[in-house]
Motif scaffolding. Structure first.
Motif, short mmCIF file in Angstrom:
data_model
loop_
_atom_site.label_atom_id
_atom_site.label_comp_id
_atom_site.label_asym_id
_atom_site.label_seq_id
_atom_site.Cartn_x
_atom_site.Cartn_y
_atom_site.Cartn_z
N MET A 91 -7.89 -50.56 50.55
CA MET A 91 -8.47 -51.44 49.54
C MET A 91 -7.72 -51.27 48.22
N ASP A 92 -7.97 -52.17 47.27
CA ASP A 92 -7.25 -52.13 46.00
C ASP A 92 -7.53 -50.87 45.18
N ASN A 93 -8.62 -50.15 45.45
CA ASN A 93 -8.89 -48.89 44.73
C ASN A 93 -8.46 -47.66 45.52
N GLY A 94 -7.89 -47.85 46.73
CA GLY A 94 -7.45 -46.74 47.55
C GLY A 94 -8.42 -46.35 48.66
N GLY A 126 -14.88 -43.36 50.66
CA GLY A 126 -15.35 -43.77 49.34
C GLY A 126 -16.54 -44.72 49.44
N LYS A 127 -16.44 -45.87 48.75
CA LYS A 127 -17.52 -46.87 48.77
C LYS A 127 -17.75 -47.46 50.15
N LEU A 128 -16.80 -47.24 51.07
CA LEU A 128 -16.90 -47.82 52.41
C LEU A 128 -17.41 -46.83 53.46
N ARG A 129 -17.88 -45.67 53.01
CA ARG A 129 -18.43 -44.68 53.94
C ARG A 129 -19.64 -45.29 54.65
N GLY A 130 -19.67 -45.20 55.97
CA GLY A 130 -20.77 -45.76 56.75
C GLY A 130 -20.59 -47.23 57.10
N LEU A 131 -19.41 -47.78 56.81
CA LEU A 131 -19.12 -49.19 57.10
C LEU A 131 -19.22 -49.48 58.59
N THR A 132 -19.94 -50.56 58.94
CA THR A 132 -20.00 -51.05 60.30
C THR A 132 -19.79 -52.55 60.27
N GLY A 133 -19.50 -53.13 61.41
CA GLY A 133 -19.32 -54.57 61.52
C GLY A 133 -18.37 -54.89 62.65
N LYS A 134 -18.17 -56.18 62.87
CA LYS A 134 -17.31 -56.60 63.97
C LYS A 134 -16.84 -58.02 63.74
N GLY A 135 -15.87 -58.42 64.55
CA GLY A 135 -15.37 -59.77 64.42
C GLY A 135 -14.31 -60.07 65.46
N ALA A 136 -13.53 -61.11 65.17
CA ALA A 136 -12.49 -61.57 66.08
C ALA A 136 -11.18 -61.74 65.31
N TYR A 137 -10.08 -61.70 66.03
CA TYR A 137 -8.77 -61.92 65.41
C TYR A 137 -7.93 -62.82 66.28
N LYS A 138 -6.95 -63.46 65.63
CA LYS A 138 -5.91 -64.22 66.31
C LYS A 138 -4.60 -63.84 65.64
N SER A 139 -3.55 -63.72 66.43
CA SER A 139 -2.25 -63.30 65.92
C SER A 139 -1.15 -64.14 66.55
N THR A 140 -0.14 -64.47 65.76
CA THR A 140 1.05 -65.13 66.28
C THR A 140 2.26 -64.44 65.69
N GLY A 141 3.38 -64.46 66.40
CA GLY A 141 4.54 -63.78 65.86
C GLY A 141 5.81 -64.09 66.62
N ASN A 142 6.86 -63.37 66.18
CA ASN A 142 8.17 -63.42 66.82
C ASN A 142 8.85 -62.08 66.53
N ALA A 143 10.14 -61.98 66.79
CA ALA A 143 10.86 -60.72 66.62
C ALA A 143 10.87 -60.25 65.16
#
Length: 166
Positions: A91-94, A126-143
């Protein structure tokens, strides 16, 4: 009864899920190793480490995502792959958020790749201690690298109550 209702409502609001969506850009893998399994042509196990920057960052608890690194394994068979791995978001604060993902991918002969799957937060610092959650991703790429799109939600535990002064 009113106090119980208030406490229940407060706990529900404090643990409400928050929606997120973001996009990232990754360069060429920092490290990559492929080992041929040997049971059939085109079957290999691949280990890769990559670094990425959020081109469309999102916020968690008022903190913006800055960059992320991932380490993944792929069981590649021809043009198809089963993937699993871990991501560390800075995150932006580390502070950091920790993610586990699993999905599937396709590799074209021209080097183009595409993948999708699910992810879940496994914690944070830090502020994210105990963070939970879920989701989905999509990725595209090349070399030369990849782009990722993620969507999901998160929950943080309610803040600890202030200690009473004596």
């Amino acid at each position: 009864m009113l106090a119980f209702t208030f406490l229940t409502l407060t706990a529900t609001v404090a643990t409400a899920q928050n929606k997120t969506t973001g996009d990232g850009k990754c360069g060429k893998p920092e490290q990559q190793q492929s080992i041929d399994v040997g049971d059939r042509a085109g079957h290999a196990l691949v280990l890769v480490k990559f670094s990425c920057t959020w081109t469309n960052p999102y916020e968690i608890a008022g903190l913006k995502t800055k960059d992320y690194t991932g380490t993944a394994t792929s069981d590649v068979s021809g043009e198809k792959a089963q993937e699993r791995g871990y991501v560390v978001i800075t995150m932006d604060n580390g502070d950091k958020a920790f993610v586990r993902f699993t999905g599937s991918g396709a590799n074209a002969k021209d080097g183009a790749t595409a993948g999708e799957g699910t992810w879940s937060y496994t914690g944070g610092t830090g502020k994210l201690r105990g963070l939970t959650g879920k989701g989905a991703y999509k990725s595209t790429g090349n070399a030369d690298g990849a782009t990722d799109h993620v969507e999901g939600d998160y929950t943080l535990p309610p803040p600890a109550p202030a200690k009473a002064k004596k």
